[in-house]
Design a protein around this motif. Structure first.
Motif, PDB file in Angstrom:
ATOM      1  N   PHE A  65      22.168   2.060   9.258  1.00  0.00           N
ATOM      2  CA  PHE A  65      20.861   1.521   9.663  1.00  0.00           C
ATOM      3  C   PHE A  65      19.779   2.007   8.708  1.00  0.00           C
ATOM      4  O   PHE A  65      19.966   2.982   7.962  1.00  0.00           O
ATOM      5  CB  PHE A  65      20.533   1.883  11.114  1.00  0.00           C
ATOM      6  N   SER A  66      18.662   1.297   8.736  1.00  0.00           N
ATOM      7  CA  SER A  66      17.527   1.637   7.867  1.00  0.00           C
ATOM      8  C   SER A  66      16.215   1.503   8.611  1.00  0.00           C
ATOM      9  O   SER A  66      15.916   0.423   9.148  1.00  0.00           O
ATOM     10  CB  SER A  66      17.471   0.670   6.672  1.00  0.00           C
ATOM     11  N   GLY A  67      15.439   2.570   8.597  1.00  0.00           N
ATOM     12  CA  GLY A  67      14.048   2.458   9.027  1.00  0.00           C
ATOM     13  C   GLY A  67      13.305   1.724   7.907  1.00  0.00           C
ATOM     14  O   GLY A  67      13.439   2.109   6.735  1.00  0.00           O
ATOM     15  N   ASP A  68      12.542   0.678   8.242  1.00  0.00           N
ATOM     16  CA  ASP A  68      12.053  -0.213   7.164  1.00  0.00           C
ATOM     17  C   ASP A  68      10.681   0.178   6.608  1.00  0.00           C
ATOM     18  O   ASP A  68      10.094  -0.592   5.838  1.00  0.00           O
ATOM     19  CB  ASP A  68      12.038  -1.676   7.635  1.00  0.00           C
ATOM     20  N   THR A  69      10.166   1.378   6.974  1.00  0.00           N
ATOM     21  CA  THR A  69       8.913   1.798   6.323  1.00  0.00           C
ATOM     22  C   THR A  69       9.145   3.049   5.472  1.00  0.00           C
ATOM     23  O   THR A  69       8.208   3.727   5.090  1.00  0.00           O
ATOM     24  CB  THR A  69       7.809   2.104   7.354  1.00  0.00           C
ATOM     25  N   ASP A  70      10.392   3.338   5.189  1.00  0.00           N
ATOM     26  CA  ASP A  70      10.741   4.483   4.334  1.00  0.00           C
ATOM     27  C   ASP A  70      10.786   4.010   2.885  1.00  0.00           C
ATOM     28  O   ASP A  70      11.379   2.970   2.593  1.00  0.00           O
ATOM     29  CB  ASP A  70      12.114   5.034   4.742  1.00  0.00           C
TER      30      ASP A  70
ATOM     31  N   GLY B 248      -0.595   7.003  -4.597  1.00  0.00           N
ATOM     32  CA  GLY B 248      -1.672   7.619  -3.801  1.00  0.00           C
ATOM     33  C   GLY B 248      -1.091   8.629  -2.835  1.00  0.00           C
ATOM     34  O   GLY B 248       0.122   8.866  -2.813  1.00  0.00           O
ATOM     35  N   ASP B 249      -1.968   9.192  -1.999  1.00  0.00           N
ATOM     36  CA  ASP B 249      -1.545  10.271  -1.109  1.00  0.00           C
ATOM     37  C   ASP B 249      -0.958   9.692   0.170  1.00  0.00           C
ATOM     38  O   ASP B 249      -1.598   9.670   1.223  1.00  0.00           O
ATOM     39  CB  ASP B 249      -2.760  11.169  -0.785  1.00  0.00           C
ATOM     40  N   ILE B 250       0.287   9.182   0.047  1.00  0.00           N
ATOM     41  CA  ILE B 250       0.937   8.613   1.232  1.00  0.00           C
ATOM     42  C   ILE B 250       2.133   9.488   1.602  1.00  0.00           C
ATOM     43  O   ILE B 250       2.590  10.298   0.804  1.00  0.00           O
ATOM     44  CB  ILE B 250       1.473   7.171   0.965  1.00  0.00           C
ATOM     45  N   ASP B 251       2.638   9.276   2.806  1.00  0.00           N
ATOM     46  CA  ASP B 251       3.900   9.905   3.207  1.00  0.00           C
ATOM     47  C   ASP B 251       5.004   8.951   2.777  1.00  0.00           C
ATOM     48  O   ASP B 251       5.202   7.897   3.399  1.00  0.00           O
ATOM     49  CB  ASP B 251       3.924  10.115   4.734  1.00  0.00           C
ATOM     50  N   GLN B 252       5.703   9.274   1.696  1.00  0.00           N
ATOM     51  CA  GLN B 252       6.708   8.349   1.161  1.00  0.00           C
ATOM     52  C   GLN B 252       7.829   8.089   2.158  1.00  0.00           C
ATOM     53  O   GLN B 252       8.554   7.099   2.050  1.00  0.00           O
ATOM     54  CB  GLN B 252       7.273   8.895  -0.153  1.00  0.00           C
ATOM     55  N   TYR B 253       7.946   9.013   3.155  1.00  0.00           N
ATOM     56  CA  TYR B 253       9.025   8.839   4.137  1.00  0.00           C
ATOM     57  C   TYR B 253       8.635   7.875   5.243  1.00  0.00           C
ATOM     58  O   TYR B 253       9.460   7.474   6.056  1.00  0.00           O
ATOM     59  CB  TYR B 253       9.404  10.198   4.733  1.00  0.00           C
ATOM     60  N   SER B 254       7.329   7.547   5.265  1.00  0.00           N
ATOM     61  CA  SER B 254       6.871   6.577   6.265  1.00  0.00           C
ATOM     62  C   SER B 254       5.533   6.033   5.774  1.00  0.00           C
ATOM     63  O   SER B 254       4.478   6.624   6.032  1.00  0.00           O
ATOM     64  CB  SER B 254       6.722   7.265   7.631  1.00  0.00           C
ATOM     65  N   ILE B 255       5.609   4.926   5.033  1.00  0.00           N
ATOM     66  CA  ILE B 255       4.481   4.600   4.148  1.00  0.00           C
ATOM     67  C   ILE B 255       3.231   4.116   4.892  1.00  0.00           C
ATOM     68  O   ILE B 255       2.170   4.028   4.286  1.00  0.00           O
ATOM     69  CB  ILE B 255       4.895   3.560   3.085  1.00  0.00           C
ATOM     70  N   TYR B 256       3.336   3.812   6.196  1.00  0.00           N
ATOM     71  CA  TYR B 256       2.143   3.318   6.899  1.00  0.00           C
ATOM     72  C   TYR B 256       1.577   4.362   7.868  1.00  0.00           C
ATOM     73  O   TYR B 256       0.622   4.080   8.584  1.00  0.00           O
ATOM     74  CB  TYR B 256       2.487   2.026   7.653  1.00  0.00           C
ATOM     75  N   THR B 257       2.162   5.548   7.924  1.00  0.00           N
ATOM     76  CA  THR B 257       1.613   6.538   8.870  1.00  0.00           C
ATOM     77  C   THR B 257       0.778   7.573   8.104  1.00  0.00           C
ATOM     78  O   THR B 257       0.998   7.783   6.913  1.00  0.00           O
ATOM     79  CB  THR B 257       2.756   7.289   9.606  1.00  0.00           C
ATOM     80  N   PRO B 258      -0.205   8.195   8.766  1.00  0.00           N
ATOM     81  CA  PRO B 258      -1.059   9.164   8.082  1.00  0.00           C
ATOM     82  C   PRO B 258      -0.254  10.363   7.582  1.00  0.00           C
ATOM     83  O   PRO B 258       0.770  10.705   8.154  1.00  0.00           O
ATOM     84  CB  PRO B 258      -2.066   9.600   9.160  1.00  0.00           C
TER      85      PRO B 258
END
Lengths: 148, 261
Positions: A65-70, B248-258
Motif C-alpha cells: 500500500f501507499s500513502g499518496d501524500t508521501d 521549500g520547508d515542507i514535511d517530505q513525508y507528508s507534503i500537505y501537512t504543517p
C-alpha cells in the motif's frame, strides 16, 4: 512532532524499568533513529522484486500500500516498481471506501494486492488511522477492500 | 514459560487501564557478539488465543518500531506532548491481532550489541538472519504462538526487511513437516522496493505534484543514472538543489501537512 514525545517518554528510567528495557546500560540514549546505523549501512539489495516473485509463487498473501501524500517513497515509485512484475489483473482498479468517503484506490493482481490510502503520508496509520485499520482488517481477512 | 512471565508488563507509567496483556524484553540473537533484540508484544484485547500474530517492522534503516509503529501508528497507546502519560489509539491494530513490535537490527532503540563494530557493518542480510533467529527463540518463550497464523508488516525501508525475513522463514520452513512459524503473508506500506524504478517514480511524483520545476526535472533525468547504485556528484547536486531550493520547508513525508517547528 510526535517523535519528540517518544524521545522524552522512552528515556525515562521508570518507563525503561516497566518495559524491562536497557537492562545492560546501553552507552547512548534511546532514540527513534540511529544515525550510526544508517550512515554505515552495508549490503542493501538493489531490487526486492525477485523476492516478491518467489514468495508470490509460494502462495503467500502479499499486500502493498501507499500513502499518496508521501514524497519520500511515493505512490508513483511503488506503482512503477510493481508494474515491472507484469502481474495479471484479477480485479480491475476501483475506489475503496471508508466512512462513506473514498479511502483510496486498489487493484488486485494474481498474487498481490495494491492499494493507495488517500490523504496519508509515509506513516499511513499516523495520518489516516481509520483507513489504515480497514486496510489491515481486509488484509487479515483475505478480502478485497470495501466498495462502499 | 517462566521467562514469559518475567517479561509481562504490569502497567506503563501514565498508562490508562487496558483489557489486554503486554510483554516486553530481550531475545539474544547472537551469543558471540552479544547481540540482543528488544520486542514489545501487545496482545489482542479479545480472544488473543484465537487471533493471528503480526510482526511490525519500521525501516530507516536504523529506525525504531517502538518509536514509530508502536507509538504513533498502529500501537494501542499514543504519547502525550510532555511525555508524561499515554492515551488510547482508537484504531489500534491489536483490536484484531496480537501485535509484536521488534527493534531491529541491534543498535536500534533498546536493541543492543556488545560488539560495537556491529554498529558499523549492519546490512540487509545480517538483519534478516538475526530477525529469523529472534522469531525462532521468541516462539520458545511464547509457545502459545507456535503454529499460529503469522503475518509480517512494515513500512519504508522495511520494504526490504519484511520480504527478506519472509524469504528466510520460507527457506527455513522448507525442511520442516509442521513449521512452528506459520507464515501466511505480509503487508508493506510506502515500501522501498526497487532502487531504479523507485527513484524514477519518485522524481515523477515530485514533478507531477509541482514540487520541482520542469528544468530541474529534465536535469535530474539527464544527469542521474538510476540503474547504478552510486549516483554521480552532478546527480547528487541537482537533487540537493531540488530539495533545498525548490521544495521549500515542507514535511517530505507528508507534503500537505504543517512541518514540526
Amino acid at each position: 512532532c510526535t517523535e519528540n514525545y517518544a524521545e522524552k517518554y522512552y528515556n525515562r528510567p521508570d518507563v525503561q524499568k516497566a518495559l524491562h528495557a536497557n537492562t545492560t546500560g546501553i552507552p547512548y540514549k534511546w532514540t527513534a533513529c540511529s544515525e550510526v546505523l544508517i550512515k554505515n549501512w552495508k549490503d542493501s539489495e538493489f531490487s526486492i522484486l525477485p523476492t516478491y516473485r518467489k514468495l508470490m509463487a509460494a502462495g503467500l498473501r502479499i499486500w502493498v500500500f501507499s500513502g499518496d501524500t508521501d514524497s519520500v517513497v511515493p505512490v508513483t515509485a511503488t506503482r512503477f516498481s510493481l508494474s515491472h512484475l507484469n502481474l495479471k489483473i484479477k480485479t480491475q482498479w476501483y475506489p475503496w471506501y471508508s466512512g462513506g468517503q473514498v479511502g483510496g484506490w486498489t487493484e488486485v493482481y494474481d498474487g498481490l494486492t495494491f492499494a493507495t490510502v488517500r490523504g496519508a503520508g509515509h506513516e499511513v496509520p499516523l495520518f489516516q488511522p481509520r483507513r489504515a485499520f480497514i486496510l489491515f482488517q481486509s488484509f487479515l481477512a483475505g478480502k478485497e477492500l470495501p466498495r462502499s | 514459560t517462566k521467562q514469559q512471565e518475567l517479561d509481562r508488563i504490569t502497567a506503563l507509567p501514565g498508562q490508562p487501564p487496558v483489557g489486554f496483556s503486554q510483554f516486553s524484553g530481550y531475545v539474544t540473537v547472537n551469543e558471540d557478539h552479544g547481540r540482543a533484540l528488544f520486542y514489545w508484544l501487545t496482545q489482542s484485547a479479545t480472544n488473543p488465543d484465537k487471533k493471528p500474530l503480526v510482526l511490525w517492522l519500521n525501516g530507516g534503516p536504523g529506525c525504531s518500531s517502538v518509536a514509530y509503529g508502536a507509538s504513533e501508528e498502529i500501537g494501542p497507546f499514543r504519547i502525550n506532548k510532555t511525555g508524561s502519560s499515554l492515551y488510547l489509539n482508537k484504531y489500534s491494530w491489536n483490536k484484531v491481532a496480537n501485535i509484536l513490535f521488534l527493534e531491529s537490527p541491534a543498535g536500534v532503540g533498546f536493541s543492543y550489541t556488545n560488539t560495537s563494530s556491529d554498529l558499523k557493518d549492519s546490512g540487509d542480510n545480517r538483519t534478516a538472519n538475526d530477525a529469523l533467529n529472534f522469531l525462532i527463540r521468541w516462539m520458545s518463550r511464547f509457545p502459545q504462538y507456535k503454529y499460529r497464523d503469522f503475518y509480517i508488516s512494515g513500512e519504508s525501508y522495511a520494504g526490504h526487511y519484511v520480504p527478506q525475513l519472509a524469504n528466510k522463514i520460507f527457506d527455513y520452513n522448507k525442511g520442516l513437516s509442521q513449521p512452528i512459524i506459520n507464515l501466511k503473508g505480509f503487508i508493506v506500506g510506502n515500501a522501498v522496493t526497487d532502487s531504479k524504478y523507485d527513484n524514477i517514480g519518485t522524481v515523477a511524483f515530485w514533478w507531477s505534484h509541482a514540487m520541482i520545476s520542469d528544468k530541474t526535472y529534465k536535469n535530474i533525468l539527464n544527469s542521474c543514472n538510476f540503474t547504478s547504485d552510486k549516483f554521480s556528484k552532478k546527480c547528487d547536486d541537482i537533487v540537493d538543489y531540488a530539495m533545498n531550493h525548490e521544495f521549500g520547508d515542507i514535511d517530505q513525508y507528508s507534503i500537505y501537512t504543517p512541518t514540526c517547528k
